[in-house]
Design a protein around this motif. Structure first.
Motif, mmCIF file in Angstrom:
data_model
loop_
_atom_site.group_PDB
_atom_site.id
_atom_site.type_symbol
_atom_site.label_atom_id
_atom_site.label_comp_id
_atom_site.label_asym_id
_atom_site.label_seq_id
_atom_site.Cartn_x
_atom_site.Cartn_y
_atom_site.Cartn_z
ATOM 1 N N GLY A 1 2.488 7.102 -6.434
ATOM 2 C CA GLY A 1 1.504 8.117 -6.794
ATOM 3 C C GLY A 1 1.999 9.514 -6.449
ATOM 4 O O GLY A 1 1.861 10.450 -7.239
ATOM 5 N N ILE A 2 2.575 9.650 -5.289
ATOM 6 C CA ILE A 2 3.121 10.941 -4.869
ATOM 7 C C ILE A 2 4.207 11.377 -5.845
ATOM 8 O O ILE A 2 4.223 12.505 -6.334
ATOM 9 C CB ILE A 2 3.708 10.848 -3.444
ATOM 10 N N GLU A 3 5.073 10.413 -6.133
ATOM 11 C CA GLU A 3 6.197 10.726 -7.008
ATOM 12 C C GLU A 3 5.737 11.177 -8.389
ATOM 13 O O GLU A 3 6.381 12.017 -9.015
ATOM 14 C CB GLU A 3 7.091 9.487 -7.113
ATOM 15 N N PHE B 1 0.826 -1.203 0.000
ATOM 16 C CA PHE B 1 0.000 0.000 0.000
ATOM 17 C C PHE B 1 0.864 1.259 0.000
ATOM 18 O O PHE B 1 0.693 2.161 -0.825
ATOM 19 C CB PHE B 1 -0.946 0.020 1.202
ATOM 20 N N PHE B 2 1.798 1.323 0.911
ATOM 21 C CA PHE B 2 2.620 2.530 1.000
ATOM 22 C C PHE B 2 3.543 2.699 -0.194
ATOM 23 O O PHE B 2 3.770 3.809 -0.661
ATOM 24 C CB PHE B 2 3.390 2.546 2.319
ATOM 25 N N SER B 3 4.068 1.590 -0.682
ATOM 26 C CA SER B 3 4.923 1.688 -1.864
ATOM 27 C C SER B 3 4.152 2.272 -3.041
ATOM 28 O O SER B 3 4.636 3.161 -3.732
ATOM 29 C CB SER B 3 5.434 0.314 -2.279
ATOM 30 N N GLN B 4 2.960 1.780 -3.235
ATOM 31 C CA GLN B 4 2.173 2.280 -4.351
ATOM 32 C C GLN B 4 1.800 3.740 -4.137
ATOM 33 O O GLN B 4 1.773 4.534 -5.075
ATOM 34 C CB GLN B 4 0.907 1.443 -4.523
ATOM 35 N N PRO C 1 -7.310 2.333 -3.371
ATOM 36 C CA PRO C 1 -6.628 2.936 -4.512
ATOM 37 C C PRO C 1 -5.362 3.650 -4.054
ATOM 38 O O PRO C 1 -5.293 4.880 -4.024
ATOM 39 C CB PRO C 1 -7.663 3.915 -5.063
ATOM 40 N N ALA C 2 -4.362 2.849 -3.704
ATOM 41 C CA ALA C 2 -3.153 3.394 -3.086
ATOM 42 C C ALA C 2 -2.469 4.453 -3.949
ATOM 43 O O ALA C 2 -2.154 5.554 -3.481
ATOM 44 C CB ALA C 2 -2.176 2.256 -2.782
ATOM 45 N N TYR C 3 -2.236 4.103 -5.190
ATOM 46 C CA TYR C 3 -1.542 5.027 -6.086
ATOM 47 C C TYR C 3 -2.297 6.356 -6.181
ATOM 48 O O TYR C 3 -1.718 7.431 -6.019
ATOM 49 C CB TYR C 3 -1.405 4.386 -7.464
#
Lengths: 343, 343
Positions: free
Chosen positions: B88-90, B81-84, B301-303
């Motif tokens: 998205g942030i990136e 979850f956090f990786s995705q 929808p993590a990203y």
DNA sequence: ATGAAAGCGCTAACAA
DNA sequence: TTGTTAGCGCTTTCAT
């Protein structure tokens, strides 16, 4: 906002005024310098706490020409291997009060090059990186090294750059993986891999070839299938095609997502794993154990690789390590599960 | 090192000398200021390229009192979850030439607090965070906000802090998950969860309770099992114990690793999924589809959550958004797979 | 259109 | 033991 908004930003000057001392004394006291009296130190610390003083890192970095920050440059982050490696890196740098900037190249040479050139700004003291799969020209890396910033590679290294490198023995691991399939009774083993990225993938391919050769098996070129480095349905199609035509009874997948694609392809073709096809894969997914069936894996020590990379980088930064660049080969581990069991 | 080592560091002064201009002109030319002539700009750009000039970010940040850097504060990174979400942030910050510092709290309040207090240094312009599960006192967060640094929460938010929040509707998702199990024929559904972290987990628990209540089912307290927030064998034991005593025919797992533990527990007890027990889980693992059996999931929808968080943060930083803090609820998606199929 | 000068906040010689 | 001073490299008035 009750108190403490932007206007009353407290800096060393504030503290100096408050205590009727010079900023130099404040600076030294805060850094616990030997030539400041105990009593003064106490007063400074107390005032700093009371006024919520936080040093301005940019001023400090500018003055000291160093930032206590490193860059972690990796192709992807939503990838278990890299995530675990970051954890390993973090385990070393956090206690040292270092900070880490994350850069994702998305496996793109252009992005990688532009990131590296930005880092010549002195933004970071050191770099830990895993290069993009299509990086061939390494001048951007050498240019950064010339500015005096140490670079440590892990996993995906650049052969022609002199730098510390943390890798796993891919040749040997692939050899062992392939041998494992042979011992499980496979006669027709295919390698499913992706293009690009010679230092690892070609080593895995060589290990695969060597294991077959050592067992008197000649490889027709069709035994090696090249997919795209994306987790997509296209790859599933390519693999299905290969399974139907070459009819392998064993598959060595060189990267994670190719194993999942292989599973899907087998499912669609109604091929049973491991009865019809045995599968082994290089991966770091903790969930490999509960795949259907549990997947035999070659596990890279991702966390430890990150940790080692950070330790070596710190060795360089502190001047503790001044020897010539080293290449550290860390052992992979074969974990046999049902996807390669003999019956 | 042939050329370009530390000594010949090229800065604006170098360029100014080279071109017989002032550093002020160089500075303006490089930032494409309107009051510099075209011809001069060309000369400056050319010289900068030729001499490999890279601006010193610390000097610039110090002077401008802003850093083009944000902090991403999360509990863990080896978590899909956090990786995705980072991805998205990136996707938003990279094109804007912003940089991201990653901080891992390891779900520890103390670490989180010390990280936040460090950020008051002006190291970053803004913060995107998901709070530690045991964070109750939120003063460290409010203190940072008071320095004028905008904070955007995602996923794990602080109820009592005024800030932008990106969340999923956990109550509703849990309600849907539980209803799905009921529709699949379950009569005795347990919730397997972890302690701490009210804003999400208690919402999931409430949704679970409501779904049961709406279907006329009373929950004995034994229907809710609390595990530790570590992926370990201890949890497997707890779950086995519960499966053997309460004999549930349906399990709602509130976090990823509890589903894998449940799979292992069922395996050890020779319970078949979905025949004996049906399982549904909140997760983001792409591999959920190839678990044994494929796992029915509630997918966050993590990203997109990361992307939204970054967009809102940039809105604040640029002054584009000046409205009161917003709470954005993003829809989760139920993906039905074999682990909950009726037969 | 270009330049002079001040200063962001901190650190490190060197002086006292 | 503490203070003075001179920058680190850049940006930004304000002059010219």
């Amino acid at each position: 906002m009750t108190s403490g908004n932007k206007s009353d930003k407290v800096n060393m000057k504030t503290l100096a005024a408050e205590l009727k001392l010079s900023t130099a004394t404040i600076s030294k006291a805060l850094r616990d310098s030997y030539d400041i009296g105990q009593e003064t130190k106490q007063r400074v610390m107390e005032a700093a706490r009371r006024l919520n003083y936080v040093p301005n890192v940019y001023a400090s970095s500018l003055r000291r020409q160093s930032s206590n920050t490193i860059a972690i440059i990796i192709p992807e982050i939503a990838d278990s291997f890299f995530s675990q490696a970051i954890n390993g890196i973090e385990s070393i740098i956090a206690p040292e009060k270092y900070h880490s900037l994350i850069y994702l190249t998305h496996d793109d040479y252009q992005r990688e090059a532009s990131m590296l050139s930005d880092l010549a700004s002195g933004r970071v003291d050191g770099v830990i990186m895993s290069v993009a799969s299509n990086t061939e020209d390494t001048s951007h890396i050498k240019t950064l090294q010339e500015t005096g910033i140490p670079i440590v590679f892990f996993d995906r290294v650049c052969e022609d750059v002199n730098a510390d490198k943390i890798i796993t023995d891919d040749f040997n691991s692939a050899y062992i993986a392939t041998s494992h399939l042979l011992q499980s009774g496979c006669k027709n083993i295919s390698l499913i891999t992706i293009s690009g990225f010679p230092s690892i993938l070609s080593a895995r391919e060589q290990g695969y070839r060597k294991a077959l050769a050592d067992n008197g098996i000649t490889i027709e070129e069709t035994g090696i299938v090249t997919c795209s480095n994306k987790y997509n349905t296209e790859n599933v199609g390519i693999i299905k095609e290969h399974l139907s035509t070459a009819m392998p009874d064993g598959i060595v997948a060189t990267v994670e997502h190719l194993a999942t694609s292989t599973y899907l392809a087998c499912d669609e073709l109604k091929l049973k794993i491991p009865d019809d096809v045995k599968v082994i894969c290089f991966t770091n997914q903790i969930t490999a154990a509960i795949l259907n069936p549990p997947l035999t894996t070659i596990l890279q020590p991702a966390y430890d690789m990150g940790k080692q990379a950070a330790e070596i980088l710190f060795g360089r930064l502190s001047g503790r390590i001044i020897t010539t660049e080293q290449e550290l080969v860390m052992p992979s581990q074969l974990i046999a599960r049902a996807s390669t069991s003999s019956n």
